[in-house]
Scaffold this motif. Sequence first.
Motif, PDB file in Angstrom:
ATOM      1  N   TRP A   1      51.063  17.398  63.745  1.00  0.00           N
ATOM      2  CA  TRP A   1      50.208  18.345  62.776  1.00  0.00           C
ATOM      3  C   TRP A   1      48.976  17.514  62.374  1.00  0.00           C
ATOM      4  O   TRP A   1      49.110  17.311  61.603  1.00  0.00           O
TER       5      TRP A   1
ATOM      6  N   PHE B   1      46.699  15.200  56.727  1.00  0.00           N
ATOM      7  CA  PHE B   1      45.880  16.168  55.683  1.00  0.00           C
ATOM      8  C   PHE B   1      44.984  15.424  55.325  1.00  0.00           C
ATOM      9  O   PHE B   1      44.080  15.104  54.728  1.00  0.00           O
TER      10      PHE B   1
ATOM     11  N   LEU C   1      50.197  22.207  50.646  1.00  0.00           N
ATOM     12  CA  LEU C   1      49.787  21.288  52.309  1.00  0.00           C
ATOM     13  C   LEU C   1      49.478  19.666  51.998  1.00  0.00           C
ATOM     14  O   LEU C   1      49.131  19.052  52.853  1.00  0.00           O
TER      15      LEU C   1
ATOM     16  N   TYR D   1      51.632  29.513  57.837  1.00  0.00           N
ATOM     17  CA  TYR D   1      51.733  29.225  58.702  1.00  0.00           C
ATOM     18  C   TYR D   1      52.830  28.547  59.616  1.00  0.00           C
ATOM     19  O   TYR D   1      52.624  28.995  60.447  1.00  0.00           O
TER      20      TYR D   1
ATOM     21  N   ILE E   1      45.987  18.823  59.685  1.00  0.00           N
ATOM     22  CA  ILE E   1      45.765  20.220  59.145  1.00  0.00           C
ATOM     23  C   ILE E   1      43.702  19.742  58.621  1.00  0.00           C
ATOM     24  O   ILE E   1      44.417  18.622  56.898  1.00  0.00           O
TER      25      ILE E   1
END
Length: 168
Positions: free
Chosen positions: A89, A133, A117, A31, A91
Amino acid sequence: MDLSRELTIDNFNGFVNKLIKSHPLEGSTYYGKAMKMIRQHYFGSASKRNKPLSNDVPIYVMFVTDGATFDEQETIHHIQSSSFEPLFWQIMEIGKSNKGTKKRGFLRAFQSDFSFLEELDNLSGRYIDNADFFSAEDPQSISDNELYDLLMQEYPEWVKAATAKGLI
């Protein structure tokens, strides 16, 4: 293909296939390497940041993965440092999240481990919360509306916080 161009409505057809041909996939998942490239592209640097960086336009990164990373410390560095940048971000794990479940013995070898994560969403040492996430065991079974809701789960609040903190 000019890889410095962003994916747009005008160039999406075949974009990913051209990208894969230009940058063959590795056998492992890192990542941090991808995060470094994104930060360098938008901000000219991926170094440690501890002061806010302002930009007129926020950056929303859709990060899709089906494997655990081999560079957790570098990933943590980029999440923490980019929390001072106008960068969010999102994810998405492709696979079954095992959050709250533990498999034992032989079945453990077939268990996806995305606990790292899942922990990034609550990572300390950030200027603002800049990551969300979710997992999708079967992405094709998710309706467009449900996917949109998942993609926007934390982003609107991030925009408010980033604006209040002077990032955008």
